[in-house]
Design a protein around this motif. Structure first.
Motif, short mmCIF file in Angstrom:
data_model
loop_
_atom_site.label_atom_id
_atom_site.label_comp_id
_atom_site.label_asym_id
_atom_site.label_seq_id
_atom_site.Cartn_x
_atom_site.Cartn_y
_atom_site.Cartn_z
N THR A 223 -72.77 -24.53 0.00
CA THR A 223 -72.75 -25.52 1.08
C THR A 223 -72.18 -26.84 0.59
O THR A 223 -71.42 -27.52 1.31
CB THR A 223 -74.17 -25.73 1.63
OG1 THR A 223 -74.68 -24.49 2.12
CG2 THR A 223 -74.17 -26.76 2.75
N CYS A 225 -69.93 -27.26 -1.70
CA CYS A 225 -68.47 -27.09 -1.77
C CYS A 225 -67.85 -27.22 -0.38
O CYS A 225 -66.81 -27.87 -0.20
CB CYS A 225 -68.13 -25.73 -2.37
SG CYS A 225 -68.55 -25.56 -4.12
N ALA A 226 -68.50 -26.62 0.62
CA ALA A 226 -67.98 -26.70 1.99
C ALA A 226 -68.01 -28.13 2.49
O ALA A 226 -67.07 -28.60 3.15
CB ALA A 226 -68.81 -25.80 2.90
N ILE A 230 -65.95 -31.24 4.88
CA ILE A 230 -66.40 -31.37 6.27
C ILE A 230 -66.57 -32.82 6.70
O ILE A 230 -66.51 -33.14 7.90
CB ILE A 230 -67.72 -30.58 6.48
CG1 ILE A 230 -67.86 -30.21 7.95
CG2 ILE A 230 -68.92 -31.37 5.98
CD1 ILE A 230 -68.97 -29.24 8.24
N LEU A 287 -71.32 -21.87 8.36
CA LEU A 287 -70.05 -22.39 7.84
C LEU A 287 -68.86 -21.79 8.58
O LEU A 287 -67.85 -22.46 8.83
CB LEU A 287 -69.95 -22.12 6.34
CG LEU A 287 -71.04 -22.79 5.47
CD1 LEU A 287 -70.81 -22.47 4.00
CD2 LEU A 287 -71.06 -24.30 5.68
N GLY A 291 -65.82 -23.74 10.59
CA GLY A 291 -64.40 -23.47 10.40
C GLY A 291 -63.69 -23.15 11.71
O GLY A 291 -62.58 -23.63 11.97
N VAL A 377 -61.30 -24.05 3.87
CA VAL A 377 -62.43 -24.15 2.92
C VAL A 377 -63.69 -23.52 3.52
O VAL A 377 -64.43 -22.80 2.83
CB VAL A 377 -62.69 -25.62 2.55
CG1 VAL A 377 -63.94 -25.75 1.69
CG2 VAL A 377 -61.49 -26.19 1.80
N MET A 378 -63.94 -23.74 4.80
CA MET A 378 -65.12 -23.14 5.45
C MET A 378 -65.05 -21.62 5.42
O MET A 378 -66.05 -20.94 5.18
CB MET A 378 -65.24 -23.62 6.90
CG MET A 378 -65.58 -25.07 7.05
SD MET A 378 -67.16 -25.50 6.32
CE MET A 378 -66.78 -27.15 5.76
N CYS A 381 -65.90 -20.37 1.84
CA CYS A 381 -67.33 -20.53 1.51
C CYS A 381 -68.19 -19.58 2.33
O CYS A 381 -69.16 -19.00 1.83
CB CYS A 381 -67.76 -21.97 1.74
SG CYS A 381 -67.01 -23.15 0.58
N ALA A 382 -67.84 -19.41 3.60
CA ALA A 382 -68.60 -18.48 4.45
C ALA A 382 -68.49 -17.06 3.92
O ALA A 382 -69.48 -16.31 3.92
CB ALA A 382 -68.08 -18.55 5.89
#
Length: 407
Positions: A223, A225-226, A230, A287, A291, A377-378, A381-382
């Protein structure tokens, strides 16, 4: 009534905290709109959210405070100070007082850190681990449901009577929260006396605990990293409304109301999703929602923008419930404040950095490119959380954990 709602103390706490969040939401958005109106600058508006996020670096001190003092009195005092602070906005009349918007936003961030850290421990003492997910989901559902009208109320009062009216409203909701806390009786364990020379170890105990719990560590780090991108949304949102949708800044109130409605609906399903999918996959879905929303905002379409707010709404409530419940359940009572503040710092510091970056980038980079970066990025990470979640079976129940203050 079922679950945590069977406890009248939780019902009163829920009512007080939800109404306080209503005032907060009305004010947060209004501060950004106010800065935009005073300066006609997207960067200045984004700076409000930067000021809100900066106190995240001080979260460990808030967690230390929450674990070393009785939590209910600490929350009462913090709410009282915040009510007085927000009334300082009555002195803002033109762009020469813009600094006051930032000062109040910074103070708000500090108060939120203390209230979040102390509130997690108070709910654990009130309800225990068994009701944690349901209580967090209920809290988020009611809070987000009020967000359907809070942005409209905030922007409506701002347009009709100015920012001072919103400040008075928010101060009144802090008083409601204080009354609710005064009505709650809960047995809190007396904070332990700490030996001399242990301050540094105490301050970092929350981080060490997160590292020792695989699921909590994974969800927190991914999270974080996301959230490293954001925060761009806080500044980009003004460009989406202005350049993409060709609407006035107050249209953000409409978008935020849609997000609030979606969050309220998502909160109703959060506890069931936690039981069925586990916290890592629920965080992954959150996440993914962020996105998809960022991708929708790249189009010059009000319909897609509203659809994007639905994705943001689901994502917001699912992420808060997944991360907050995991930290609450797998953390012993004496560490609740420090663990809560540790994950807040790890998640919100990258967000604050990306808000700062956004205030500079928005002037030189097309906002749609920033949104595409958020989407990419989302998605990455998701995928980590959805495809390779850390198994909950590896975790040690909170009742068997010991306080980590010396290693």
């Amino acid at each position: 009534m079922t679950g945590p709602l069977r406890d009248p103390r939780f019902r009163r706490l829920l009512a007080g905290q939800s109404l306080s969040s209503f005032g907060d939401t009305a004010l947060y958005l209004m501060l950004g709109i106010w800065a935009k109106e005073l300066t006609d600058s997207n960067a200045a508006a984004g700076g409000v959210f930067l000021a809100l996020g900066l106190p995240a670096v001080l979260s460990p001190f808030a967690g230390q405070l929450a674990d070393r003092l009785r939590r209910r009195p600490l929350m009462i005092v913090t709410n009282a100070l915040a009510a007085v602070m927000v009334l300082g906005l009555l002195a803002v009349h033109d762009r020469r007082q813009l600094w006051l918007l930032y000062a109040v936003a910074f103070g708000y961030g500090l108060a939120s850190s203390v209230l979040s850290s102390a509130g997690a421990g108070l709910r654990k003492a009130l309800l225990g681990d068994e009701q944690a997910a349901a209580a967090n989901a209920l809290l988020q559902s009611v809070t987000q449901a009020l967000r359907v009208i809070a942005p409209l109320v905030g922007t409506g009062l701002f347009v009709a009577f100015g920012g001072g009216a919103v400040a008075v409203l928010d101060a009144a909701t802090f008083v409601v929260a204080i009354v609710a806390l005064l009505s709650v009786r809960v047995e809190e364990r007396r904070p332990e006396r700490r030996p001399r020379g242990s301050f540094g170890a105490d301050l970092t105990a929350g981080f060490r605990h997160i590292r020792s719990v695989p699921l909590l560590f994974q969800v927190t780090i991914v999270t974080a990293c996301a959230f490293g991108v954001i925060g761009l949304n806080e500044t980009v949102a003004f460009a989406v409304v202005d350049q993409g949708l060709h609407r006035s800044p107050s249209f953000l109130g409409v978008l935020n109301s849609v997000q609030g409605a979606a969050s309220a609906l998502g909160g109703l399903a959060a506890a069931a999703l936690m039981r069925r999918l586990g916290p890592a996959r629920v965080a992954g879905l959150a996440l993914a929602g962020f996105g998809a929303a960022a991708a929708a905002f790249t189009e010059h379409s009000v319909t897609l923008a509203l659809a994007g707010e639905v994705g943001d709404g689901f994502g917001l409530v699912w992420l808060v419930v997944a991360l907050g419940t995991t930290a609450q359940v797998y953390t012993p009572a004496p560490l609740q404040g420090r663990v809560n503040s540790a994950w807040m710092m790890l998640v919100l510091t990258p967000q604050t950095a990306s808000i700062a970056a956004g205030t500079g980038l928005i002037a030189v980079v097309d906002y749609r490119l920033l949104l595409l970066a958020i989407t990419a990025v989302m998605a990455a990470c998701a995928a980590i959380l959805l495809l390779r979640p850390a198994p909950a079976s590896e975790l040690v129940p909170a009742s068997e954990l010991v306080e980590l203050t010396s290693s």
